[in-house]
Design a protein around this motif. Sequence first.
Motif, PDB file in Angstrom:
ATOM      1  N   TRP A 159      -9.092  13.990 -24.438  1.00  0.00           N
ATOM      2  CA  TRP A 159      -7.715  14.266 -24.012  1.00  0.00           C
ATOM      3  C   TRP A 159      -6.647  13.543 -24.832  1.00  0.00           C
ATOM      4  CZ3 TRP A 159      -4.245  11.079 -20.985  1.00  0.00           C
ATOM      5  CH2 TRP A 159      -4.720   9.787 -20.753  1.00  0.00           C
ATOM      6  N   ASP A 165       0.697  14.143 -27.441  1.00  0.00           N
ATOM      7  CA  ASP A 165       1.841  14.908 -27.973  1.00  0.00           C
ATOM      8  C   ASP A 165       1.953  14.704 -29.484  1.00  0.00           C
ATOM      9  OD1 ASP A 165       2.568  15.820 -25.448  1.00  0.00           O
ATOM     10  OD2 ASP A 165       4.244  14.440 -25.196  1.00  0.00           O
TER      11      ASP A 165
ATOM     12  N   TYR B  52       0.766  31.124 -14.615  1.00  0.00           N
ATOM     13  CA  TYR B  52       0.036  31.206 -15.871  1.00  0.00           C
ATOM     14  C   TYR B  52       0.337  29.948 -16.675  1.00  0.00           C
ATOM     15  CZ  TYR B  52      -2.536  33.232 -19.543  1.00  0.00           C
ATOM     16  OH  TYR B  52      -3.515  33.431 -20.464  1.00  0.00           O
ATOM     17  N   LYS B  54       0.675  26.815 -19.366  1.00  0.00           N
ATOM     18  CA  LYS B  54       0.771  26.504 -20.781  1.00  0.00           C
ATOM     19  C   LYS B  54      -0.499  25.731 -21.164  1.00  0.00           C
ATOM     20  CE  LYS B  54       4.228  24.018 -23.628  1.00  0.00           C
ATOM     21  NZ  LYS B  54       5.155  24.874 -24.375  1.00  0.00           N
ATOM     22  N   THR B  55      -0.866  24.752 -20.367  1.00  0.00           N
ATOM     23  CA  THR B  55      -2.128  24.035 -20.566  1.00  0.00           C
ATOM     24  C   THR B  55      -2.833  23.886 -19.214  1.00  0.00           C
ATOM     25  OG1 THR B  55      -1.191  22.835 -22.448  1.00  0.00           O
ATOM     26  CG2 THR B  55      -3.207  21.951 -21.516  1.00  0.00           C
ATOM     27  N   TYR B  57      -5.456  21.823 -17.235  1.00  0.00           N
ATOM     28  CA  TYR B  57      -6.163  20.548 -17.149  1.00  0.00           C
ATOM     29  C   TYR B  57      -7.164  20.571 -15.993  1.00  0.00           C
ATOM     30  CZ  TYR B  57      -2.251  19.040 -20.031  1.00  0.00           C
ATOM     31  OH  TYR B  57      -1.336  18.932 -21.039  1.00  0.00           O
ATOM     32  N   GLY B  87      -9.814  16.502 -18.469  1.00  0.00           N
ATOM     33  CA  GLY B  87     -10.439  17.449 -19.396  1.00  0.00           C
ATOM     34  C   GLY B  87      -9.673  18.759 -19.387  1.00  0.00           C
ATOM     35  N   TYR B  88     -10.279  19.794 -19.957  1.00  0.00           N
ATOM     36  CA  TYR B  88      -9.583  21.078 -20.096  1.00  0.00           C
ATOM     37  C   TYR B  88     -10.456  22.251 -19.662  1.00  0.00           C
ATOM     38  CZ  TYR B  88      -6.431  18.258 -22.856  1.00  0.00           C
ATOM     39  OH  TYR B  88      -5.551  17.291 -23.236  1.00  0.00           O
ATOM     40  N   ALA B  90     -10.108  26.876 -19.815  1.00  0.00           N
ATOM     41  CA  ALA B  90      -9.466  27.883 -20.666  1.00  0.00           C
ATOM     42  C   ALA B  90      -8.856  29.033 -19.862  1.00  0.00           C
ATOM     43  CB  ALA B  90     -10.482  28.418 -21.655  1.00  0.00           C
ATOM     44  N   ASN B  91      -7.675  29.464 -20.293  1.00  0.00           N
ATOM     45  CA  ASN B  91      -6.920  30.499 -19.580  1.00  0.00           C
ATOM     46  C   ASN B  91      -7.645  31.840 -19.481  1.00  0.00           C
ATOM     47  OD1 ASN B  91      -4.802  28.802 -19.043  1.00  0.00           O
ATOM     48  ND2 ASN B  91      -3.548  29.481 -20.777  1.00  0.00           N
ATOM     49  N   ASN B  92      -8.487  32.150 -20.485  1.00  0.00           N
ATOM     50  CA  ASN B  92      -9.193  33.437 -20.446  1.00  0.00           C
ATOM     51  C   ASN B  92     -10.007  33.601 -19.163  1.00  0.00           C
ATOM     52  OD1 ASN B  92     -11.176  31.449 -21.783  1.00  0.00           O
ATOM     53  ND2 ASN B  92     -12.480  33.134 -21.127  1.00  0.00           N
ATOM     54  N   ILE B 213      -1.977  10.756 -17.526  1.00  0.00           N
ATOM     55  CA  ILE B 213      -1.804  11.874 -18.471  1.00  0.00           C
ATOM     56  C   ILE B 213      -0.463  11.746 -19.193  1.00  0.00           C
ATOM     57  CG2 ILE B 213      -1.443  14.379 -18.685  1.00  0.00           C
ATOM     58  CD1 ILE B 213      -3.328  14.765 -16.287  1.00  0.00           C
ATOM     59  N   ILE B 217       0.897  12.585 -22.911  1.00  0.00           N
ATOM     60  CA  ILE B 217       1.013  14.045 -22.919  1.00  0.00           C
ATOM     61  C   ILE B 217       2.191  14.494 -22.074  1.00  0.00           C
ATOM     62  CG2 ILE B 217      -0.173  16.057 -21.883  1.00  0.00           C
ATOM     63  CD1 ILE B 217      -2.808  14.826 -22.985  1.00  0.00           C
ATOM     64  N   THR B 218       2.987  15.423 -22.578  1.00  0.00           N
ATOM     65  CA  THR B 218       4.076  16.007 -21.794  1.00  0.00           C
ATOM     66  C   THR B 218       3.521  17.154 -20.948  1.00  0.00           C
ATOM     67  OG1 THR B 218       5.622  15.506 -23.579  1.00  0.00           O
ATOM     68  CG2 THR B 218       6.363  17.090 -21.921  1.00  0.00           C
ATOM     69  N   TYR B 220       4.340  20.450 -18.546  1.00  0.00           N
ATOM     70  CA  TYR B 220       5.406  21.455 -18.481  1.00  0.00           C
ATOM     71  C   TYR B 220       5.340  22.235 -17.168  1.00  0.00           C
ATOM     72  CZ  TYR B 220       6.073  20.442 -23.415  1.00  0.00           C
ATOM     73  OH  TYR B 220       6.345  19.799 -24.586  1.00  0.00           O
TER      74      TYR B 220
END
Lengths: 259, 259
Positions: A159, A165, B52, B54-55, B57, B87-88, B90-92, B213, B217-218, B220
């Motif tokens: 991460w 950023d 939807y 942007k990122t 998490y 962690g991350y 995925a949008n798909n 975070i 990290i920004t 949004y």
Amino acid sequence: MKWCRFKYQNEINHGIIENNMIFPISGNPFSKYKKKEKPLTFEEIELLIPVYPKTFYAVGVNYMNHVKKMSELTGRVGTPPPAPDVGYRANNALIAHNKSIIIPEDATEKVQYEGELVVVIGKKAKNLNKENVFEHIFGYTIGNDVSERTWQANDRTLWRAKNSDTFKPMGPWIETNVDLENMITTIRVNNEIKDQFKTNDMIFGISEYIINITKYITLYPGDIIWMGTDEVPSNIKNGDVVDIEISGIGILSNPVIKQ
Amino acid sequence: MKWCRFKYQNEINHGIIENNMIFPISGNPFSKYKKKEKPLTFEEIELLIPVYPKTFYAVGVNYMNHVKKMSELTGRVGTPPPAPDVGYRANNALIAHNKSIIIPEDATEKVQYEGELVVVIGKKAKNLNKENVFEHIFGYTIGNDVSERTWQANDRTLWRAKNSDTFKPMGPWIETNVDLENMITTIRVNNEIKDQFKTNDMIFGISEYIINITKYITLYPGDIIWMGTDEVPSNIKNGDVVDIEISGIGILSNPVIKQ
């Protein structure tokens, strides 16, 4: 053909670059568009990241030379990946050409560049095969996969090591016509060449990655896949300027600022 | 207040749910909006994922009971995470309430649900502190972090284990007013209760995660953070229906189809 994305008078648009001028379009570069007649100059616009992805994919270790040299350097035997399994990066970290890489206050000195070829998807894609992979690619751009190695080694995930950023410079534009077999990636820090390698000398190629991904995952227009780096990257520090050049695409240049 | 996102006559919009009716808005739920006068019924619209991101998490292991029981089950001593490292996903993989979870052809029988609280960010956020974290949260929804355990154990990354298409049901809507301390997560498969736990009984809470975070990290508006699951999830198979209920929010329900 070179595609860029830019801000002009507070509006964001895509444009086609010809003779060092930008022709804005109406419509969408991935479907129907019309090139406007009146071009803009680079002085008039603010260059943005060339595409904003729905999902940001990244390949890990993907160059044999990188595996070997890293093994020599660390004294640990590195092994190449057994399969083209993709990973992820985060959209918050993306910045455009010429924007500053900002190293967080508490980062160690082990912050390094990684010069990477970036594949931009052009069409919705599922279950692709060798015959139709490349017709689903829109073009190619350049990425700098900036990494804090201490965090990369010790945190459970990537991460902050890879997604703080500003850690993902991408650009300056997308080139739709490239000659993959003859491209060279050159990385310069303050105009001194640090690394140079054959861009397409990958363990798993673009085609193998996309075929494997699309067995399970739908790719969408604008999705990006960062293809990994070769050689052994060096540290970057406050005041440096990092240029990643890929022949046939261009140069992605970003200054470095320590917070 | 309940916010949903929907398709009506081929247009996508956000809406406010009141008395089982949907009031479309003009504008943006995260900034300025105006509620339209004429509501729609759930029969008239197609419910979409409520936001939807942007990122996207996702927190990994975040419940002590889950660590203990998994240790007993596997005979390996599990340890709780030392820090709130995110962690991350995925949008798909995101799908809406009532849409089908499709298990890929070559998946093993070890495909499991994970019922999770999802935090939806409302304002751009960097360097938050205890005092201002919660004012940056827009609301809460429900996620099902569907996981193929064989792939999770053997692949280098979570790409297909957790991000195959349809593996991330989210919804049905966002609730802006919740009582975190008194919420219960209940997971039912075919109407039979499989697991039940206190939603907020986390190792690292929402506040700790977001503060950590946003040091690097920004976040949004519309970003989502999936907060992990408790207990030991069970396998799901073709023909099952999985309901994740979180009291105060609602029920996320998805049928399962094996390809």
